[in-house]
Design a protein around this motif. Structure first.
Motif, PDB file in Angstrom:
ATOM      1  N   MET A   1       0.941  -1.499   0.198  1.00 28.38           N
ATOM      2  CA  MET A   1       0.171  -0.032   0.071  1.00 28.38           C
ATOM      3  C   MET A   1       0.980   0.981   0.286  1.00 28.38           C
ATOM      4  O   MET A   1       1.421   0.919   0.921  1.00 28.38           O
ATOM      5  CB  MET A   1      -0.935   0.077   1.176  1.00 28.38           C
ATOM      6  N   MET A   2       0.593   1.904  -0.698  1.00 33.02           N
ATOM      7  CA  MET A   2       1.390   3.611  -0.419  1.00 33.02           C
ATOM      8  C   MET A   2       1.179   4.526   0.223  1.00 33.02           C
ATOM      9  O   MET A   2       0.026   4.359   0.970  1.00 33.02           O
ATOM     10  CB  MET A   2       1.110   4.534  -2.166  1.00 33.02           C
ATOM     11  N   ASP A   3       1.935   5.093   0.281  1.00 39.03           N
ATOM     12  CA  ASP A   3       2.210   6.140   1.935  1.00 39.03           C
ATOM     13  C   ASP A   3       2.178   7.046   1.467  1.00 39.03           C
ATOM     14  O   ASP A   3       3.094   8.067   0.318  1.00 39.03           O
ATOM     15  CB  ASP A   3       3.988   6.100   2.453  1.00 39.03           C
ATOM     16  N   TRP A   4       1.002   8.269   2.134  1.00 41.26           N
ATOM     17  CA  TRP A   4       0.471   9.111   0.840  1.00 41.26           C
ATOM     18  C   TRP A   4       0.953   9.877   1.901  1.00 41.26           C
ATOM     19  O   TRP A   4       0.769  11.220   1.250  1.00 41.26           O
ATOM     20  CB  TRP A   4      -1.407   9.489   0.780  1.00 41.26           C
ATOM     21  N   GLU A   5       1.646  10.175   2.625  1.00 37.16           N
ATOM     22  CA  GLU A   5       2.327  11.179   3.707  1.00 37.16           C
ATOM     23  C   GLU A   5       2.808  12.333   2.491  1.00 37.16           C
ATOM     24  O   GLU A   5       3.645  13.540   2.707  1.00 37.16           O
ATOM     25  CB  GLU A   5       2.936  10.619   4.599  1.00 37.16           C
ATOM     26  N   ALA A   6       3.848  11.244   2.027  1.00 34.27           N
ATOM     27  CA  ALA A   6       4.916  11.752   1.466  1.00 34.27           C
ATOM     28  C   ALA A   6       3.960  13.331  -0.042  1.00 34.27           C
ATOM     29  O   ALA A   6       4.597  14.459  -0.544  1.00 34.27           O
ATOM     30  CB  ALA A   6       5.489  11.373  -0.437  1.00 34.27           C
ATOM     31  N   TYR A   7       2.961  12.687  -0.015  1.00 28.96           N
ATOM     32  CA  TYR A   7       2.048  13.989  -0.645  1.00 28.96           C
ATOM     33  C   TYR A   7       1.089  14.775  -0.684  1.00 28.96           C
ATOM     34  O   TYR A   7      -0.090  15.419  -0.413  1.00 28.96           O
ATOM     35  CB  TYR A   7       1.140  13.231  -1.771  1.00 28.96           C
ATOM     36  N   ASN A   8       1.106  14.788   1.077  1.00 22.50           N
ATOM     37  CA  ASN A   8       0.285  15.319   1.716  1.00 22.50           C
ATOM     38  C   ASN A   8       0.833  16.711   2.294  1.00 22.50           C
ATOM     39  O   ASN A   8       1.215  16.567   3.586  1.00 22.50           O
ATOM     40  CB  ASN A   8       0.063  14.262   3.315  1.00 22.50           C
ATOM     41  N   LEU A   9       0.548  17.961   0.813  1.00 25.34           N
ATOM     42  CA  LEU A   9       1.390  18.586   1.179  1.00 25.34           C
ATOM     43  C   LEU A   9       0.682  20.174   2.180  1.00 25.34           C
ATOM     44  O   LEU A   9       0.122  19.989   2.077  1.00 25.34           O
ATOM     45  CB  LEU A   9       1.890  19.692  -0.374  1.00 25.34           C
ATOM     46  N   PRO A  10       1.894  20.944   2.714  1.00 22.92           N
ATOM     47  CA  PRO A  10       1.091  22.261   3.584  1.00 22.92           C
ATOM     48  C   PRO A  10       1.109  22.833   1.944  1.00 22.92           C
ATOM     49  O   PRO A  10       1.386  22.590   1.123  1.00 22.92           O
ATOM     50  CB  PRO A  10       2.199  23.114   4.265  1.00 22.92           C
ATOM     51  N   MET A  11      -0.088  23.602   2.576  1.00 18.27           N
ATOM     52  CA  MET A  11      -0.612  24.040   1.437  1.00 18.27           C
ATOM     53  C   MET A  11      -0.149  25.587   1.199  1.00 18.27           C
ATOM     54  O   MET A  11       0.646  25.934   2.468  1.00 18.27           O
ATOM     55  CB  MET A  11      -2.127  25.479   2.200  1.00 18.27           C
ATOM     56  N   GLN A  12       0.128  26.628   0.258  1.00 15.35           N
ATOM     57  CA  GLN A  12       1.228  27.962  -0.238  1.00 15.35           C
ATOM     58  C   GLN A  12      -0.123  28.623  -0.296  1.00 15.35           C
ATOM     59  O   GLN A  12      -1.678  28.086  -0.745  1.00 15.35           O
ATOM     60  CB  GLN A  12       1.632  27.709  -1.460  1.00 15.35           C
TER      61      GLN A  12
END
Length: 257
Positions: A1-12
């Motif tokens: 299962m992929m780890d989505w944390e790398a794509y949970n970026l802070p909003m700019q």
């Protein structure tokens, strides 16, 4: 299962030109109905990056987003992919998106457009400070007066929108994606105030009243329309930051669904 944390970026912050656009407030003017959406995009400079309010009370929210590194195929994939999971949906706008569920789980389908066209995405999200519970029913672009989009290499995401609490359709949306050098340009338009109540027995009686100028300006008030313009600018600019690497990783894994 992929780890989505790398794509949970802070909003700019949204681009400066959009912040300036939000200060314009409501611009009076007329515009075609959602069934003639193609006319809006052929005259895009007249409506882009503003909220236009017609004399009959309807509002048109139009937002332009430059998406570096993004292709139309990525957008088609995203709309079929994200609706199956609230975790995926929250990547799109971590501060505003809270929950989603599709009417039909179509992850087994291969064609990306078939995953969302004809399907309904039930979503909960904040538009400004208001928590909305919506149903987004995706339809073919031809139903919105948009034809031959494939010939340009682009795509169009089209839907009718409903408020699940009020049990009423409230308008429509179209995201027209045009390929450009180095990425694509997304032109997003939201028609607000095309109200169709789905109430047993009395819905038909109230439809005319709800579509008067006075009622529309109460239901689709100015603050709501401005908040939607900001929301679109936030989520689409944010999407362009993580979609290209996410798309590549998911497809490299062989699990594009």
């Amino acid at each position: 299962m992929m780890d989505w944390e790398a794509y949970n970026l802070p909003m700019q912050a949204i681009p400066g030109h959009m912040e300036r656009a939000l200060t314009k407030g409501i611009v009076p003017g007329e515009f075609p109905s959602s069934s003639e959406a193609g006319l809006v995009f052929r005259n895009w400079e007249r409506y882009a990056n503003q909220v236009t309010r017609a004399k009959d009370g309807r509002a048109l929210v139009a937002c332009d987003t430059e998406m570096s590194g993004v292709t139309p195929a990525m957008i088609d994939w995203w709309f079929g992919w994200h609706m199956s999971s609230s975790e995926r949906y929250r990547l799109w706008h971590p501060r505003a998106h809270t929950w989603t569920k599709p009417k039909e789980d179509r992850r087994h389908l291969v064609d990306d457009r078939e995953k969302y066209i004809g399907n309904v995405s039930y979503v909960n999200e904040y538009i400004g400070k208001s928590h909305k519970k919506l149903a987004i029913a995706f339809q073919k672009p031809e139903m919105f007066g948009i034809h031959n989009i494939d010939s340009s290499g682009g795509t169009a995401i089209c839907a009718r929108t409903s408020d699940r609490i009020l049990r009423s359709e409230g308008g429509a949306l179209v995201h027209l994606i045009i390929p450009v050098h180095g990425g694509c340009r997304m032109r997003s338009a939201f028609w607000l105030g095309e109200i169709i109540p789905h109430w047993p027995w009395i819905g038909g009686l109230f439809k005319r009243v709800l579509n008067t100028r006075a009622a529309r300006k109460i239901i689709v008030h100015d603050r709501m329309a401005i908040d939607l313009l900001r929301h679109c600018a936030e989520e689409m600019n944010h999407l362009s930051r993580f979609l290209p690497p996410l798309y590549r990783e998911v497809h490299a894994s062989g699990r594009a669904n």
